[in-house]
Design an enzyme around this catalytic site. Structure first.
Site, PDB file in Angstrom:
ATOM      1  N   LYS A  35       4.227  11.354 -10.862  1.00  0.00           N
ATOM      2  CA  LYS A  35       3.755  11.002  -9.518  1.00  0.00           C
ATOM      3  C   LYS A  35       4.185  12.070  -8.514  1.00  0.00           C
ATOM      4  O   LYS A  35       3.393  12.538  -7.697  1.00  0.00           O
ATOM      5  CB  LYS A  35       4.364   9.640  -9.151  1.00  0.00           C
ATOM      6  CG  LYS A  35       3.669   8.911  -8.056  1.00  0.00           C
ATOM      7  CD  LYS A  35       4.250   7.507  -7.855  1.00  0.00           C
ATOM      8  CE  LYS A  35       3.441   6.437  -8.531  1.00  0.00           C
ATOM      9  NZ  LYS A  35       3.788   5.067  -8.132  1.00  0.00           N
ATOM     10  N   GLU A 153      -3.303  -3.688   1.518  1.00  0.00           N
ATOM     11  CA  GLU A 153      -3.974  -2.625   0.779  1.00  0.00           C
ATOM     12  C   GLU A 153      -5.444  -2.614   1.187  1.00  0.00           C
ATOM     13  O   GLU A 153      -6.035  -3.657   1.432  1.00  0.00           O
ATOM     14  CB  GLU A 153      -3.831  -2.859  -0.729  1.00  0.00           C
ATOM     15  CG  GLU A 153      -2.444  -2.500  -1.213  1.00  0.00           C
ATOM     16  CD  GLU A 153      -2.234  -2.800  -2.683  1.00  0.00           C
ATOM     17  OE1 GLU A 153      -3.206  -2.833  -3.448  1.00  0.00           O
ATOM     18  OE2 GLU A 153      -1.067  -3.006  -3.069  1.00  0.00           O
ATOM     19  N   GLY A 258      -5.424 -12.798  -5.592  1.00  0.00           N
ATOM     20  CA  GLY A 258      -4.769 -11.994  -6.630  1.00  0.00           C
ATOM     21  C   GLY A 258      -3.958 -10.915  -5.948  1.00  0.00           C
ATOM     22  O   GLY A 258      -3.494 -11.098  -4.823  1.00  0.00           O
ATOM     23  N   CYS A 261       0.844  -8.946  -4.345  1.00  0.00           N
ATOM     24  CA  CYS A 261       1.757  -9.631  -3.419  1.00  0.00           C
ATOM     25  C   CYS A 261       1.653 -11.155  -3.448  1.00  0.00           C
ATOM     26  O   CYS A 261       2.637 -11.833  -3.745  1.00  0.00           O
ATOM     27  CB  CYS A 261       1.537  -9.118  -2.007  1.00  0.00           C
ATOM     28  SG  CYS A 261       2.113  -7.421  -1.823  1.00  0.00           S
TER      29      CYS A 261
END
Ligand code: NAD
Length: 439
Positions: A35, A153, A258, A261
């Site tokens: 990453k 998000e 979903g 979180c």
């Protein structure tokens, strides 16, 4: 200010980038070398609208750097954010091993007084545990702050740059002043910074997410009841949402909540309550109902095709747990696809951003289409699981020519019933009349 962010995932990368955007000198550290290599090489590791521009500008101007060197990163930041995973443990409680593991590591690395800020979603009492974990090896003074993150998000950059509110839990005057200064550019429009004690800050995050999950679940129950009673949930939703006490947001029924979180946070709050000998019954119901709701569309599919789906080919539009993200953690699409495969069906899926992540889960068990039309070619039915914008106004004539049957199971109520009638489809959605207008 010199800022360090430990953990460079969705929250860490967005927070770090946005802090750099307001002029801070930010170092993001992660244990994932791959990453860090990608980010250092100028490649983003997540899809998030608006992030790329800020990422490019701030890395180019040297305000945003990435490393795996924890010592260097800890020495750099006066304020150190923990944006580490808190996945569900086996008993549903939040797994604090990442947060406490790092807390233990960083104490001996201090080179001056530090403010340690917990941005991960953590149960009440974690700030104290972080404090203790650091104390074991701390070489300088420090304070611990709880600063839960509320970004969504898909709109994370916007949420971070213009948060509805910033919640800061601290009993330290110094930390309070530093945090106030750091967040000042983000609250210029009068959105509040709400200061409180650490425990209340920690609970605020769980309470907010659990309330939102409950609201979705309530609407899913209303939708299911609508189907039984012959009412239309779209009308009910509009009627309810125009009440100022209720408001229109988060009233859309669908195939369950979903993501990374809501499921884990509801579970963790229920576990915290149980540990405190409190029977938080509504949360138990929310979790049970959501489990069923995630695959409720299967009932409609089986009512149409029968239980054995072995010769049936389905197109699935939308895999991410919601639009505008590539995140598939706890995505309803995964549950639906598993059910379809188990019943013997074949699946051709399309998602604008999440296909790589789904490939890691299903591999070659399903097919991946290059666009929505390829997915429906020779399919026996289309299932819509995520309401990406590009699915909203498709070419229904072209679809009708490509698909074997003009059949749609829509888990997000994307289309108007009248439109589907005009275009002569079989159309089953959530909380509305199922119509069969095929000629
Ligand atoms: P994520 O999994 O995307 O990112 C976590 C990162 O931490 C990963 O890059 C991982 O490699 C790194 N990491 C793990 N161990 C490490 C270590 N020892 N040292 C350095 N880095 C390490 O997780 P996320 O979605 O960003 O969530 C982080 C926290 O924020 C969680 O508690 C989550 O509940 C909370 N949160 C998430 C969201 C969201 O929308 N994703 C929103 C609000 C709050």
């Amino acid at each position: 200010m010199k800022i360090t962010v430990i953990g460079t995932g969705y929250v860490g990368l967005v927070s770090g980038t946005c802090f750099a955007e307001t002029g801070n000198d930010v170092v993001c550290v992660d244990i994932d070398q791959n990453k860090v290599n990608k980010l250092t090489g100028g490649e983003l590791t997540i899809f998030e609208p608006g992030l790329e521009v800020l990422f490019e500008r701030n890395t180019k101007e040297g305000r945003l750097r990435f490393t795996t060197d924890l010592q260097m990163a800890v020495e750099h930041g006066k304020i150190i954010f923990l944006a580490l995973p808190t996945p569900p443990g086996e008993d549903g409680s939040a797994d604090l091993s990442y947060v406490l593991g790092v807390a233990k590591q960083i104490g001996p690395m201090f080179n001056e007084y530090k403010v340690i800020v917990d941005k991960s979603t953590v149960p009440v009492g974690t700030a104290e545990k972080v404090e203790e974990a650091i104390r074991q090896g701390a070489s300088y003074g420090y304070d611990v702050v709880s600063n839960p993150e509320f970004l969504r998000e898909g709109v994370a950059v916007e949420d971070f740059m213009k948060p509805d509110r910033v919640v800061i839990g601290t009993s330290s005057e110094v930390a309070r002043e530093w945090m106030k200064k750091l967040y000042a550019p983000f609250v210029r429009q009068g959105n509040p910074i709400i200061f409180m004690d650490e425990k209340s800050a920690e609970l605020t995050k769980y309470a907010a997410n659990s309330y939102l999950a409950t609201r979705i679940t309530f609407m899913n129950e209303i939708a299911n009841l609508c189907e039984k009673l012959g009412a239309d949930v779209d009308n009910v939703r509009k009627g309810m949402g125009s009440d100022k006490r209720i408001g229109p947001r988060f009233l859309f029924p669908g195939v369950g909540y979903g993501g990374s979180c809501f499921p884990k946070d509801v579970q963790a709050l229920a576990k915290s309550a149980a540990d405190a000998s409190y029977d938080f019954r509504i949360l138990q119901s929310v979790m049970e109902i959501n489990e069923k709701q995630k695959i409720i569309i299967m009932d409609k599919i089986k009512a149409f095709f029968g239980d054995n789906l072995s010769s049936i080919r389905f197109a699935v539009w939308g895999l991410a747990f919601k639009p505008n993200t590539d995140d598939v953690r706890e995505a309803p699409a995964l549950y639906i696809i598993r059910e379809l495969l188990q019943a013997g069906a074949s699946v051709a899926a399309f998602d604008p951003e999440a296909m790589d992540n789904v490939m890691k889960i299903f591999g070659e068990k399903i097919e991946y289409a290059a666009n929505p039309y390829e997915a429906i070619t020779n399919a026996d039915a289309l299932i819509i699981v995520t309401e990406w914008g590009e699915f909203r106004t498709p070419d229904f004539d072209r679809m009708g020519q490509l698909i074997n049957n003009k059949v749609i199971f829509d888990g997000r109520n994307v289309y108007d019933l009248e439109l589907m009638r005009e275009n002569a489809w079989f159309y089953a959605s959530i909380g509305r009349q199922t119509l069969d207008a095929r000629k």
